[in-house]
Motif scaffolding. Sequence first.
Motif, PDB file in Angstrom:
ATOM      1  N   ALA A  15    -112.115 138.691 -68.248  1.00  0.00           N
ATOM      2  CA  ALA A  15    -113.839 138.298 -68.210  1.00  0.00           C
ATOM      3  C   ALA A  15    -114.920 138.445 -69.400  1.00  0.00           C
ATOM      4  CB  ALA A  15    -114.278 137.435 -67.307  1.00  0.00           C
ATOM      5  N   GLU A  16    -115.413 140.001 -68.690  1.00  0.00           N
ATOM      6  CA  GLU A  16    -116.324 140.344 -69.587  1.00  0.00           C
ATOM      7  C   GLU A  16    -116.014 140.900 -71.440  1.00  0.00           C
ATOM      8  OE1 GLU A  16    -119.790 142.146 -70.170  1.00  0.00           O
ATOM      9  OE2 GLU A  16    -119.312 141.208 -68.004  1.00  0.00           O
ATOM     10  N   LEU A  17    -114.786 140.998 -71.397  1.00  0.00           N
ATOM     11  CA  LEU A  17    -114.535 141.415 -72.786  1.00  0.00           C
ATOM     12  C   LEU A  17    -113.927 140.016 -73.775  1.00  0.00           C
ATOM     13  CD1 LEU A  17    -111.330 143.993 -72.824  1.00  0.00           C
ATOM     14  CD2 LEU A  17    -113.303 144.514 -73.877  1.00  0.00           C
ATOM     15  N   ARG A  18    -113.233 138.805 -72.480  1.00  0.00           N
ATOM     16  CA  ARG A  18    -113.523 137.195 -73.522  1.00  0.00           C
ATOM     17  C   ARG A  18    -114.825 136.779 -74.155  1.00  0.00           C
ATOM     18  NH1 ARG A  18    -113.201 132.411 -71.384  1.00  0.00           N
ATOM     19  NH2 ARG A  18    -113.038 133.445 -68.952  1.00  0.00           N
ATOM     20  N   GLY A  19    -115.712 136.969 -72.854  1.00  0.00           N
ATOM     21  CA  GLY A  19    -116.887 136.316 -72.717  1.00  0.00           C
ATOM     22  C   GLY A  19    -117.700 136.473 -73.389  1.00  0.00           C
ATOM     23  N   VAL A  20    -117.481 138.456 -72.897  1.00  0.00           N
ATOM     24  CA  VAL A  20    -119.044 138.905 -74.073  1.00  0.00           C
ATOM     25  C   VAL A  20    -118.867 139.489 -74.732  1.00  0.00           C
ATOM     26  CG1 VAL A  20    -120.895 141.155 -73.699  1.00  0.00           C
ATOM     27  CG2 VAL A  20    -120.612 139.570 -71.877  1.00  0.00           C
ATOM     28  N   TYR A  21    -118.240 139.694 -75.971  1.00  0.00           N
ATOM     29  CA  TYR A  21    -117.588 140.492 -77.133  1.00  0.00           C
ATOM     30  C   TYR A  21    -116.277 140.310 -78.088  1.00  0.00           C
ATOM     31  CZ  TYR A  21    -119.231 144.996 -74.905  1.00  0.00           C
ATOM     32  OH  TYR A  21    -119.858 145.697 -73.992  1.00  0.00           O
ATOM     33  N   GLY A  22    -115.462 139.273 -77.366  1.00  0.00           N
ATOM     34  CA  GLY A  22    -115.138 137.924 -77.809  1.00  0.00           C
ATOM     35  C   GLY A  22    -113.268 138.173 -78.209  1.00  0.00           C
ATOM     36  N   GLU A  23    -113.157 139.297 -77.175  1.00  0.00           N
ATOM     37  CA  GLU A  23    -111.810 139.969 -77.675  1.00  0.00           C
ATOM     38  C   GLU A  23    -111.073 138.940 -77.011  1.00  0.00           C
ATOM     39  OE1 GLU A  23    -111.106 142.427 -79.631  1.00  0.00           O
ATOM     40  OE2 GLU A  23    -112.886 143.044 -79.959  1.00  0.00           O
ATOM     41  N   GLN A  24    -109.695 139.233 -78.085  1.00  0.00           N
ATOM     42  CA  GLN A  24    -107.773 138.670 -77.410  1.00  0.00           C
ATOM     43  C   GLN A  24    -107.374 139.452 -76.007  1.00  0.00           C
ATOM     44  OE1 GLN A  24    -105.836 137.681 -80.362  1.00  0.00           O
ATOM     45  NE2 GLN A  24    -107.026 136.447 -81.560  1.00  0.00           N
ATOM     46  N   VAL A  25    -107.365 139.602 -74.902  1.00  0.00           N
ATOM     47  CA  VAL A  25    -106.976 139.977 -74.042  1.00  0.00           C
ATOM     48  C   VAL A  25    -105.313 139.391 -73.197  1.00  0.00           C
ATOM     49  CG1 VAL A  25    -108.090 141.257 -71.375  1.00  0.00           C
ATOM     50  CG2 VAL A  25    -109.641 140.173 -73.540  1.00  0.00           C
ATOM     51  N   ILE A  52    -108.627 135.458 -57.869  1.00  0.00           N
ATOM     52  CA  ILE A  52    -107.472 135.668 -58.374  1.00  0.00           C
ATOM     53  C   ILE A  52    -107.152 134.143 -58.650  1.00  0.00           C
ATOM     54  CG2 ILE A  52    -105.134 136.964 -58.879  1.00  0.00           C
ATOM     55  CD1 ILE A  52    -106.343 139.357 -56.979  1.00  0.00           C
ATOM     56  N   ASP A  53    -106.890 133.280 -58.130  1.00  0.00           N
ATOM     57  CA  ASP A  53    -106.543 131.984 -58.712  1.00  0.00           C
ATOM     58  C   ASP A  53    -107.389 131.281 -59.846  1.00  0.00           C
ATOM     59  OD1 ASP A  53    -104.299 132.826 -56.858  1.00  0.00           O
ATOM     60  OD2 ASP A  53    -105.008 131.554 -55.338  1.00  0.00           O
ATOM     61  N   ARG A  54    -109.149 131.422 -59.404  1.00  0.00           N
ATOM     62  CA  ARG A  54    -109.790 131.068 -60.180  1.00  0.00           C
ATOM     63  C   ARG A  54    -109.917 131.340 -61.646  1.00  0.00           C
ATOM     64  NH1 ARG A  54    -112.161 130.687 -55.182  1.00  0.00           N
ATOM     65  NH2 ARG A  54    -113.968 132.436 -56.103  1.00  0.00           N
ATOM     66  N   VAL A  55    -109.312 133.140 -61.687  1.00  0.00           N
ATOM     67  CA  VAL A  55    -109.464 133.362 -62.928  1.00  0.00           C
ATOM     68  C   VAL A  55    -108.438 132.858 -63.552  1.00  0.00           C
ATOM     69  CG1 VAL A  55    -109.214 135.518 -63.717  1.00  0.00           C
ATOM     70  CG2 VAL A  55    -111.103 135.288 -61.855  1.00  0.00           C
ATOM     71  N   SER A  56    -107.365 133.217 -62.613  1.00  0.00           N
ATOM     72  CA  SER A  56    -106.091 132.522 -63.577  1.00  0.00           C
ATOM     73  C   SER A  56    -106.127 131.280 -63.828  1.00  0.00           C
ATOM     74  CB  SER A  56    -104.745 133.219 -62.402  1.00  0.00           C
ATOM     75  OG  SER A  56    -104.443 134.736 -61.752  1.00  0.00           O
ATOM     76  N   ALA A  57    -106.373 130.483 -63.306  1.00  0.00           N
ATOM     77  CA  ALA A  57    -106.619 129.353 -64.667  1.00  0.00           C
ATOM     78  C   ALA A  57    -107.397 129.200 -64.934  1.00  0.00           C
ATOM     79  CB  ALA A  57    -107.305 128.445 -62.402  1.00  0.00           C
ATOM     80  N   ALA A  58    -108.672 129.838 -65.247  1.00  0.00           N
ATOM     81  CA  ALA A  58    -109.456 130.443 -66.371  1.00  0.00           C
ATOM     82  C   ALA A  58    -109.127 130.447 -67.735  1.00  0.00           C
ATOM     83  CB  ALA A  58    -111.158 131.159 -65.985  1.00  0.00           C
ATOM     84  N   VAL A  59    -107.852 131.156 -67.215  1.00  0.00           N
ATOM     85  CA  VAL A  59    -107.478 132.405 -68.270  1.00  0.00           C
ATOM     86  C   VAL A  59    -106.532 130.845 -69.098  1.00  0.00           C
ATOM     87  CG1 VAL A  59    -105.591 133.639 -68.530  1.00  0.00           C
ATOM     88  CG2 VAL A  59    -107.093 134.662 -66.862  1.00  0.00           C
ATOM     89  N   ASN A  60    -105.644 130.849 -68.315  1.00  0.00           N
ATOM     90  CA  ASN A  60    -104.319 129.638 -68.246  1.00  0.00           C
ATOM     91  C   ASN A  60    -105.027 128.434 -69.733  1.00  0.00           C
ATOM     92  OD1 ASN A  60    -102.729 131.035 -67.292  1.00  0.00           O
ATOM     93  ND2 ASN A  60    -102.784 129.803 -65.582  1.00  0.00           N
ATOM     94  N   ARG A  61    -106.691 128.157 -68.983  1.00  0.00           N
ATOM     95  CA  ARG A  61    -106.619 127.024 -69.818  1.00  0.00           C
ATOM     96  C   ARG A  61    -108.019 127.510 -70.679  1.00  0.00           C
ATOM     97  NH1 ARG A  61    -109.335 125.599 -64.150  1.00  0.00           N
ATOM     98  NH2 ARG A  61    -111.032 126.509 -65.395  1.00  0.00           N
ATOM     99  N   ALA A  62    -108.421 128.883 -71.511  1.00  0.00           N
ATOM    100  CA  ALA A  62    -109.146 129.235 -72.118  1.00  0.00           C
ATOM    101  C   ALA A  62    -107.953 129.264 -73.855  1.00  0.00           C
ATOM    102  CB  ALA A  62    -108.977 130.769 -72.020  1.00  0.00           C
ATOM    103  N   GLY A  63    -109.351 129.477 -74.590  1.00  0.00           N
ATOM    104  CA  GLY A  63    -108.273 129.044 -75.485  1.00  0.00           C
ATOM    105  C   GLY A  63    -109.529 127.738 -76.566  1.00  0.00           C
ATOM    106  N   ALA A  64    -109.265 127.408 -75.804  1.00  0.00           N
ATOM    107  CA  ALA A  64    -109.787 126.189 -76.486  1.00  0.00           C
ATOM    108  C   ALA A  64    -111.514 126.114 -77.175  1.00  0.00           C
ATOM    109  CB  ALA A  64    -110.168 124.553 -75.172  1.00  0.00           C
ATOM    110  N   GLY A  65    -111.596 127.112 -76.215  1.00  0.00           N
ATOM    111  CA  GLY A  65    -113.681 127.178 -76.473  1.00  0.00           C
ATOM    112  C   GLY A  65    -113.711 129.078 -77.212  1.00  0.00           C
ATOM    113  N   GLY A  66    -114.424 128.429 -77.843  1.00  0.00           N
ATOM    114  CA  GLY A  66    -115.385 129.390 -78.786  1.00  0.00           C
ATOM    115  C   GLY A  66    -115.810 130.967 -78.031  1.00  0.00           C
ATOM    116  N   ALA A  67    -115.732 132.211 -78.857  1.00  0.00           N
ATOM    117  CA  ALA A  67    -116.669 132.898 -78.538  1.00  0.00           C
ATOM    118  C   ALA A  67    -118.172 132.377 -78.126  1.00  0.00           C
ATOM    119  CB  ALA A  67    -116.564 134.246 -78.787  1.00  0.00           C
TER     120      ALA A  67
END
Length: 634
Positions: A15-25, A52-67
Motif C-alpha cells: 500500500a505504501e508503494l502504491r499510494g505514496v510513490y505511485g509504483e506498480q506492485v 488481509i481480505d480488505r487489502v486484497s479487495a482494495a488491490v482488486n479495485r485498484a487501477g481506476a484511480g491515479g496516484a
Amino acid sequence: MIVCGDDGLAHRLAAELRGVYGEQVTLVVPPSGRRVRQPVVGRARAASAALIDRVSAAVNRAGAGGAAGGAEPSAIEQVVEAAEVTEAVLTDVGADRAAALALVYDDDETNIRAALTARRLNPRLRLVLRLYNRRLGQHIEELLDQTAAVASGTEPGAGLDTSTTVLSDADTAAPALAATALVGTSKVVQAEGLFLRAVERQPPRPGEVADPGLCTLALLSATSNDPAGADGSEGSGEQGPQLLPDETAVAAATGRGTVVLEQVSYSGPSLPAGRGGVPPFASLFSRRLRWSLAGLVGCVLALAVALTIVTGEDPLYATYVTLLDLFGINDPAFHESTGEQVLQLLSGLVGLLLLPVLLAAVLEALGTFRSASALRKPPRGLGGHVVLLGLGKIGTRVLTRLRELNTPVVCVEADPEARGIATARRLRVPVVIGDVTQEGVLEAAKIHRAHALLALTSADTTNLEASLYARSVRPDLRVVLRLYDDDFATAVYRTLRAAHPFALTRSRSVSHLAAPAFAGAMMGRQILGAIPVERRVLLFAEVDVAGHPQLEGRTVGEAFRAGAWRVLALNTAPSGGRRGDAEGAEEARVPASGLVWDLPPTYVLGAGDRVLLAATRRGLAELLGRRRRERAGA
C-alpha cells in the motif's frame, strides 16, 4: 515492484508503494489457509484475516484511480498466492523485469533463500530483505552485492539499481517511536544520526515573526482551515498545497500555513551519563555519610584549636596530640591541667563516634562497587523522563535511540533475562523489574513525574492496561502504545483522545511504522524517507552530486528548482568526499552529525559532494533519471 511476505508488513508495504510513490506492485502472499501466523497474546486471527481480505479487495479495485499529487496512474497489478517463493514463482511474477523485490517474511531463512534465487535470475534487481540477525544481514548484503557486481562487471555498490538492503522492522520503527515520545509526531526522517521532523504552523498573527526552522518545505492550502488538509485539493496553485516554494512565494503567501523542517531534540533534564568502570568518589558514599564525616572532621579541628588555646602549644603539635587521644593511643593526662583532661575525654568520645562511621563508609563503598555493574534504580528527584515498558526487540532499539538524544529513560521489564537488560546496564539506565500490570510498578518508575509513556511490550492488552492506569495517575501524560492491529490501534487512539482531549495519545503499529523505510529502500538506498503534506508527499534523499548535471557545477541557489527539489544540507561525512572545504562552507553550521545546514546560495556543488535534498516524486524521478515503463506496454 514485487513484495513477498506473510504478515501485515507485506500488505502495508504494498500500500505504501502504491499510494505514496505511485509504483506498480505485485504482491506475493501464502495461500489463504497459511496466510496468517498462529495468534499470540494481543492478536486475533479473525482481525488479521479481515485486514488481509480488505487489502486484497482494495488491490482488486485498484487501477481506476491515479496516484496522489498528479502522478501517472498506477496500482497493484496482481495478488499471487504461493506457498514458497521458488524460481518458478519469481519467474511468473516477472522478477527478471522488475525494478525491485522486497522479501519480508517473518523467517530469515526463507528471505535469504528467495534472495539468492532472485539475484541469480536478475543480477540488476534491487533487493530489500527483512532479517532479524543484523550481523548475518550485513554478510548477506555484501554477498548479494558482490554477486551482482560480478554478473554485471562493475564494482560492488557502484549502481543503486543493483543494491541490496537488509532491514529490520525493529530498527526502522525505533526512530518514529522515539520521536513520537519526544515531540508527539512520527513524521520524521533520520539522516546522519539526526531526527528531522516536518512541523505544520499556522499563519503568524500581526506583529509576530514566523520561525522558518531549517527551511520551509511547503505552503498549505489557502482554503483549508485545518492544517491536516481536510479541504485541500490535490493540485497545485493557490487552492492546493505548494511544495518547495521559493522565497518570493513564501513572502507573498500571507494567511497560509506552512510546513517547516526542524530537528528533533530533547530539551528536558538529562540523566548523568555514567558508564561502567570505577564510580566517582562522591558516589561512593551517601549524602548522610558525607555529612557525618564532615562533622567528625570539624570536631577534631575544634578540639585541636581548644588544646592550642589551653596549653599554648604549636597548632600542629596540638592537632597531633588530639589525634592520639582520638585513637586512644596517648597516655592518660593524670598530672595535667583540668582543661587538658576534659579535652582528652572529649577526644576519646569523638573517637568512639568515629568507629561506626568508618565501618559504615567501608560497607557503603563496597556496596557501591558491587552495584556498579548492576541495574540502577530511578533517582529520587527524577522528572521529565520517558517511561519505557518492555525491553524486547523493539524496546531495546527505542532505548538506544532515546539515549542517543540524551533523553532520560526509566525502563520497566518483567523478565530479568530480557535481551534489553544488558543494553540498559551498559547505558546505565534505571530499570524497574516487575510486571507493569501489578500495583506499584509504574509508581516505582516515577510515572507521576514522567514526560511520556512508551508501552512497547509484545502484548496489546498489557500495553493498553498500563496506558489506562498511567492516565488515571496523570491525565495529561503523553502516551504512545505499540499495537499489532491497525484497526485496533485506531480505535484505541480515538477513544483515548475523546476521553482525554487535552493529552497527547498515539497508538502505533510496528508494521505501519516500518513500511515507509522498506518502501524507501525499494526506491533506492538514497531515499531516506517520505513526509505527507496534505494529500501530496515530499521525499527526502541523499544524492551524490557527481553525474547529475542539475547539481554538479552549480551553486546552491542555481540548483534549487521550486516545486521539484531543494538542497537542504551538505553531508561532510568521510564517505561524502569533500568535507566542506569549498568557499563559503565555513559560514554554515557544522553539527556533530556531519550535516552542514544553511549553505550560502553561492556555494558551488562539486563532484565529490553528497547532499541531502527534499523533492517531489516527479522531481526526484527527473533528477535521478528514472524511466517509468508505460502501463499499456508493461
